[in-house]
Design a protein around this motif. Structure first.
Motif, mmCIF file in Angstrom:
data_model
loop_
_atom_site.group_PDB
_atom_site.id
_atom_site.type_symbol
_atom_site.label_atom_id
_atom_site.label_comp_id
_atom_site.label_asym_id
_atom_site.label_seq_id
_atom_site.Cartn_x
_atom_site.Cartn_y
_atom_site.Cartn_z
ATOM 1 N N GLU A 263 0.771 -1.219 0.087
ATOM 2 C CA GLU A 263 0.163 -0.136 -0.310
ATOM 3 C C GLU A 263 0.906 1.078 -0.058
ATOM 4 O O GLU A 263 1.840 1.374 0.862
ATOM 5 N N ASN B 227 -3.205 0.453 -3.632
ATOM 6 C CA ASN B 227 -3.947 0.255 -2.216
ATOM 7 C C ASN B 227 -3.504 -0.847 -1.417
ATOM 8 O O ASN B 227 -2.868 -1.582 -2.383
ATOM 9 N N ARG B 228 -4.197 -1.216 -0.548
ATOM 10 C CA ARG B 228 -3.868 -2.530 0.205
ATOM 11 C C ARG B 228 -4.276 -3.606 -0.419
ATOM 12 O O ARG B 228 -3.441 -4.831 -0.523
ATOM 13 N N ARG C 85 -4.883 3.440 -7.788
ATOM 14 C CA ARG C 85 -5.604 4.771 -8.160
ATOM 15 C C ARG C 85 -4.991 5.795 -8.331
ATOM 16 O O ARG C 85 -3.531 5.856 -8.178
#
Length: 83
Positions: free
Chosen positions: A30, A46-47, A52
């Protein structure tokens, strides 16, 4: 380096990515940066390994980071190979 399957991500340029290559050979974590293979746009993992676009705040932090030299070098390589 071996590539790893990740959830599909479509960059703002329309290019869809579903694989990544991590410098360590492992999985990204992340907050790590990814570059679009077509336009070199910077995204952030992201995790759950989705991606994004980097926020303005993140971009400022990335540009000040110790890794910026390598990131900017890779951006130039990508752009020179597709444009």
């Amino acid at each position: 380096m071996n590539s790893m399957v990740i959830p599909k991500y479509t960059c703002k340029c329309g290019y869809t990515m579903d694989r990544t290559v991590h410098p360590s050979g492992g999985a990204p974590v992340e907050g790590e940066v990814s570059l679009c293979s077509r336009c070199a746009a910077i995204s952030v993992f992201n995790r759950d390994l989705t991606q994004r676009p980097a926020t303005e705040k993140e971009m400022k932090e990335i540009e000040k980071s110790s890794g910026w030299f390598n990131i900017s070098r890779d951006v130039k390589k990508i752009l020179s190979s597709y444009h």
